[in-house]
Design a protein around this motif. Structure first.
Motif, PDB file in Angstrom:
ATOM      1  N   ASP A 230       0.796  -1.197   0.008  1.00  0.00           N
ATOM      2  CA  ASP A 230       0.021   0.060   0.047  1.00  0.00           C
ATOM      3  C   ASP A 230       0.951   1.339  -0.058  1.00  0.00           C
ATOM      4  O   ASP A 230       0.594   2.220  -0.767  1.00  0.00           O
ATOM      5  CB  ASP A 230      -0.951   0.049   1.072  1.00  0.00           C
ATOM      6  CG  ASP A 230      -1.818   1.270   1.255  1.00  0.00           C
ATOM      7  OD1 ASP A 230      -2.606   1.310   0.423  1.00  0.00           O
ATOM      8  OD2 ASP A 230      -1.613   1.937   2.316  1.00  0.00           O
ATOM      9  N   VAL A 231       1.942   1.290   0.983  1.00  0.00           N
ATOM     10  CA  VAL A 231       2.728   2.338   0.721  1.00  0.00           C
ATOM     11  C   VAL A 231       3.389   2.769  -0.252  1.00  0.00           C
ATOM     12  O   VAL A 231       3.605   3.797  -0.857  1.00  0.00           O
ATOM     13  CB  VAL A 231       3.794   2.246   2.155  1.00  0.00           C
ATOM     14  CG1 VAL A 231       5.082   3.445   1.826  1.00  0.00           C
ATOM     15  CG2 VAL A 231       3.213   2.373   3.519  1.00  0.00           C
ATOM     16  N   LEU A 232       4.084   1.807  -0.911  1.00  0.00           N
ATOM     17  CA  LEU A 232       4.985   1.884  -2.323  1.00  0.00           C
ATOM     18  C   LEU A 232       4.067   1.991  -3.294  1.00  0.00           C
ATOM     19  O   LEU A 232       4.413   2.924  -4.073  1.00  0.00           O
ATOM     20  CB  LEU A 232       5.568   0.389  -2.591  1.00  0.00           C
ATOM     21  CG  LEU A 232       6.748   0.270  -1.393  1.00  0.00           C
ATOM     22  CD1 LEU A 232       7.735  -0.996  -1.445  1.00  0.00           C
ATOM     23  CD2 LEU A 232       7.976   1.671  -1.293  1.00  0.00           C
ATOM     24  N   TYR A 233       2.844   1.541  -3.497  1.00  0.00           N
ATOM     25  CA  TYR A 233       1.831   1.917  -4.607  1.00  0.00           C
ATOM     26  C   TYR A 233       1.378   3.424  -4.578  1.00  0.00           C
ATOM     27  O   TYR A 233       1.259   3.888  -5.541  1.00  0.00           O
ATOM     28  CB  TYR A 233       0.606   0.844  -4.454  1.00  0.00           C
ATOM     29  CG  TYR A 233       1.201  -0.507  -5.069  1.00  0.00           C
ATOM     30  CD1 TYR A 233       2.142  -1.090  -5.272  1.00  0.00           C
ATOM     31  CD2 TYR A 233      -0.159  -1.383  -5.601  1.00  0.00           C
ATOM     32  CE1 TYR A 233       2.347  -2.414  -5.950  1.00  0.00           C
ATOM     33  CE2 TYR A 233       0.051  -2.643  -6.004  1.00  0.00           C
ATOM     34  CZ  TYR A 233       1.383  -2.984  -6.140  1.00  0.00           C
ATOM     35  OH  TYR A 233       1.596  -4.385  -6.776  1.00  0.00           O
ATOM     36  N   ILE A 242      13.315   7.351  -4.135  1.00  0.00           N
ATOM     37  CA  ILE A 242      12.618   6.623  -3.254  1.00  0.00           C
ATOM     38  C   ILE A 242      13.597   5.372  -2.649  1.00  0.00           C
ATOM     39  O   ILE A 242      14.008   4.695  -3.419  1.00  0.00           O
ATOM     40  CB  ILE A 242      11.422   5.647  -3.702  1.00  0.00           C
ATOM     41  CG1 ILE A 242      10.270   6.783  -4.380  1.00  0.00           C
ATOM     42  CG2 ILE A 242      10.973   4.863  -2.687  1.00  0.00           C
ATOM     43  CD1 ILE A 242       9.135   5.804  -4.995  1.00  0.00           C
ATOM     44  N   VAL A 243      13.684   5.362  -1.294  1.00  0.00           N
ATOM     45  CA  VAL A 243      14.736   4.382  -0.729  1.00  0.00           C
ATOM     46  C   VAL A 243      13.996   3.770   0.264  1.00  0.00           C
ATOM     47  O   VAL A 243      13.452   4.128   0.918  1.00  0.00           O
ATOM     48  CB  VAL A 243      16.015   5.460   0.105  1.00  0.00           C
ATOM     49  CG1 VAL A 243      17.053   4.453   0.461  1.00  0.00           C
ATOM     50  CG2 VAL A 243      16.808   6.057  -1.235  1.00  0.00           C
ATOM     51  N   ALA A 244      14.525   2.461   0.315  1.00  0.00           N
ATOM     52  CA  ALA A 244      13.765   1.627   1.693  1.00  0.00           C
ATOM     53  C   ALA A 244      15.120   0.980   2.452  1.00  0.00           C
ATOM     54  O   ALA A 244      15.992   0.885   1.959  1.00  0.00           O
ATOM     55  CB  ALA A 244      12.947   0.662   1.040  1.00  0.00           C
ATOM     56  N   PHE A 260       7.692  -5.374  -5.077  1.00  0.00           N
ATOM     57  CA  PHE A 260       7.043  -4.011  -5.330  1.00  0.00           C
ATOM     58  C   PHE A 260       7.837  -2.910  -6.331  1.00  0.00           C
ATOM     59  O   PHE A 260       7.069  -2.113  -6.769  1.00  0.00           O
ATOM     60  CB  PHE A 260       6.529  -3.598  -3.878  1.00  0.00           C
ATOM     61  CG  PHE A 260       5.592  -4.442  -3.256  1.00  0.00           C
ATOM     62  CD1 PHE A 260       4.822  -5.391  -3.826  1.00  0.00           C
ATOM     63  CD2 PHE A 260       5.820  -4.695  -1.711  1.00  0.00           C
ATOM     64  CE1 PHE A 260       4.088  -6.284  -3.245  1.00  0.00           C
ATOM     65  CE2 PHE A 260       4.901  -5.582  -1.323  1.00  0.00           C
ATOM     66  CZ  PHE A 260       4.066  -6.398  -1.995  1.00  0.00           C
ATOM     67  N   ALA A 261       9.118  -3.061  -6.039  1.00  0.00           N
ATOM     68  CA  ALA A 261       9.971  -2.007  -7.075  1.00  0.00           C
ATOM     69  C   ALA A 261       9.474  -2.296  -8.477  1.00  0.00           C
ATOM     70  O   ALA A 261       9.366  -1.295  -9.024  1.00  0.00           O
ATOM     71  CB  ALA A 261      11.483  -2.315  -6.677  1.00  0.00           C
ATOM     72  N   TYR A 382       8.845   7.594   6.101  1.00  0.00           N
ATOM     73  CA  TYR A 382       7.760   6.651   6.558  1.00  0.00           C
ATOM     74  C   TYR A 382       8.368   5.389   7.537  1.00  0.00           C
ATOM     75  O   TYR A 382       8.862   4.584   7.027  1.00  0.00           O
ATOM     76  CB  TYR A 382       7.363   5.671   5.294  1.00  0.00           C
ATOM     77  CG  TYR A 382       6.614   6.570   4.272  1.00  0.00           C
ATOM     78  CD1 TYR A 382       5.200   6.618   3.980  1.00  0.00           C
ATOM     79  CD2 TYR A 382       7.290   7.604   3.551  1.00  0.00           C
ATOM     80  CE1 TYR A 382       4.644   7.450   3.026  1.00  0.00           C
ATOM     81  CE2 TYR A 382       6.491   8.400   2.527  1.00  0.00           C
ATOM     82  CZ  TYR A 382       5.370   8.325   2.282  1.00  0.00           C
ATOM     83  OH  TYR A 382       4.807   9.108   1.628  1.00  0.00           O
ATOM     84  N   SER A 383       7.932   5.648   8.723  1.00  0.00           N
ATOM     85  CA  SER A 383       8.454   4.739   9.889  1.00  0.00           C
ATOM     86  C   SER A 383       7.547   3.259   9.857  1.00  0.00           C
ATOM     87  O   SER A 383       6.218   3.391   9.722  1.00  0.00           O
ATOM     88  CB  SER A 383       8.248   5.486  11.131  1.00  0.00           C
ATOM     89  OG  SER A 383       9.480   6.340  10.915  1.00  0.00           O
TER      90      SER A 383
END
Length: 448
Positions: A230-233, A242-244, A260-261, A382-383
């Motif tokens: 949900d967050v990445l979409y 965008i970094v994770a 999801f990437a 985004y935590s």
């Protein structure tokens, strides 16, 4: 048969786990872990070059000198899974014992790498592979070691069970009750219920109390996967960076990030030594099948080249998955936050922490600093896109109901952390000092 349990490490903190069980003349050691926070507070320390006694004095690895008080021979060293707080001291301590290291395939591969990286000591311990659901004979007096499959925030985790003539000793570190895992089989609750009701039953249950003060049930990894989706979409149309970051050892989470990437049109890149180590090992052993376009880079030069390529080709086309979820000073994300890499964070760029802070002061301080530095560069943080790998109270209740142990030893916390578990067990008829044994590092508990 005399049964003694030595609570060597991990009974006053989260970290440096080590427990020994003596059944007659046979001893089995469960876990030999590192307390990473005791290392991180020192600058540029290299544990590979350090003596075990220095690390013991630092509080970084278990003080195993209590083993001299156990009258028996060590038959096996059994790590439950591949996290450093469970295997990180094997390279420093295993050479003291003429015993094989028995573990599942992924865990054993990580132990082998730890032994290869060790500069101070050499170990001749045999490395014995055993899969969940299998058993082996321990000693010559009717004891048997069994691996029961569990689910945790790392693949190939087990709870070992030492079957003795006096009943089973179940070493319950670390797990959550996941019936729909992203990788691997569900927790084997059927087998736990059988162990609780066969033969002499369960003499003692040693339990991880990390989340024992939290009500409710720990969600499945699939819950974290859908939250992450949900967050990445929601970022699909963003044309910046965008970094994770997540636990390098959390292969299921890394798998979801990589998938999801691709869904949002970005090329995933794994950056950091531990990212390459864990994901590369998991792929080599066949636990995960990553896409051909996934880059894995662990060495500084190749990482710097990757950042340069990302900036030259356009960071809107890439999705770096990096180390640094706890704000570790030398990790990739912390270096990015300090402006020490060629990756430029701009206003509005997204940084996703798919990990919670490990509840320990060093980690909490470092993570706070990393998030503040990222925010100062304009990043949107985004935590806590995460679920825990440890049981909450309803999971603990279900395990007690399944095993019905005669004795309980809380572990993997300090006394404050034990309190919720002691309350829960007391409500089920157990009593502190009678069959609940709140222990400290270095104690020996005689059960039979």
């Amino acid at each position: 048969m005399e049964i003694e349990i030595a609570t060597i490490g991990g009974y006053e903190e989260v970290g440096r786990q080590m427990t020994a069980v003596r059944a007659g003349n046979d001893v089995v050691i469960f876990d030999m872990g590192l307390n990473l926070s005791k290392v991180l507070i020192h600058d540029n320390i290299q544990t590979e070059n350090m003596h075990s006694l220095d690390l013991i004095d630092m509080g970084a690895i278990p003080d195993d000198r209590v083993m001299s008080d156990l009258d028996g021979d060590v038959q096996a060293i059994v790590p439950t899974h591949g996290h450093l707080d469970h295997i990180g001291a094997i390279s420093k301590l295993a050479h003291r014992y003429d015993a094989p290291v028995v573990a599942t395939p992924f865990t054993l591969a990580l132990v082998e790498q730890e032994l290869e990286d060790e500069d101070k000591f050499s170990s001749d311990s045999d490395l014995v592979e055993m899969d969940p659901g299998e058993s082996m004979t321990i000693g010559d007096h009717g004891c048997e070691l069994e691996f029961v499959n569990v689910t945790h925030s790392i693949i190939d985790a087990i709870n070992p069970v030492l079957h003795t003539p006096e009943g089973a000793i179940v070493y319950g570190l670390d797990k959550r009750m996941d019936h729909t895992p992203v990788i691997g089989d569900p927790i084997d609750m059927k087998r736990f219920r059988e162990i609780g009701r066969e033969g002499e039953g369960v003499l003692c249950y040693i339990e991880d109390c990390t989340n024992a003060n939290k009500k409710g049930r720990t969600p499945s990894e699939n819950v974290a996967r859908e939250h992450l989706r949900d967050v990445l979409y929601s970022m699909e149309d963003y044309d910046g960076g965008i970094v994770a970051t997540t636990f390098s050892s959390h292969i299921a989470r890394v798998k979801s990030l990589v998938e999801f990437a691709d869904d949002i049109g970005r090329q995933p890149v794994l950056l950091g030594r531990s990212m390459e180590k864990y994901s590369g090992t998991a792929e080599r052993l066949g636990f995960v099948d990553f896409p051909d376009n996934l880059g894995m880079f662990g060495y500084r030069r190749s990482i710097d080249q990757s950042f340069e390529r990302i900036m030259n080709d356009g960071k809107e086309d890439f999705f770096p998955i990096v180390t640094g979820h706890q704000g570790e000073p030398r990790a990739m994300l912390t270096r990015m936050a300090r402006g020490e890499t060629s990756y430029e964070l701009d206003d509005g760029d997204k940084v996703v922490f798919s990990a919670r802070v490990i509840p320990e002061p060093t980690n909490e301080g470092q993570r706070y600093q990393a998030e503040k530095l990222l925010g100062m560069q304009g990043a949107r943080v985004y935590s806590d896109i995460h679920v825990s790998g440890h049981l909450c109270q309803e999971g603990h209740y279900a395990m007690l109901d399944a095993l019905q142990p005669q004795h309980i030893i809380p572990a993997h916390q300090d006394l404050k952390g034990f309190s919720g578990y002691i309350d829960l067990a007391s409500n089920q008829g157990y009593a502190l000092g009678r069959d609940i044994h709140a222990s400290s590092n270095g104690d020996i508990i005689q059960l039979v």
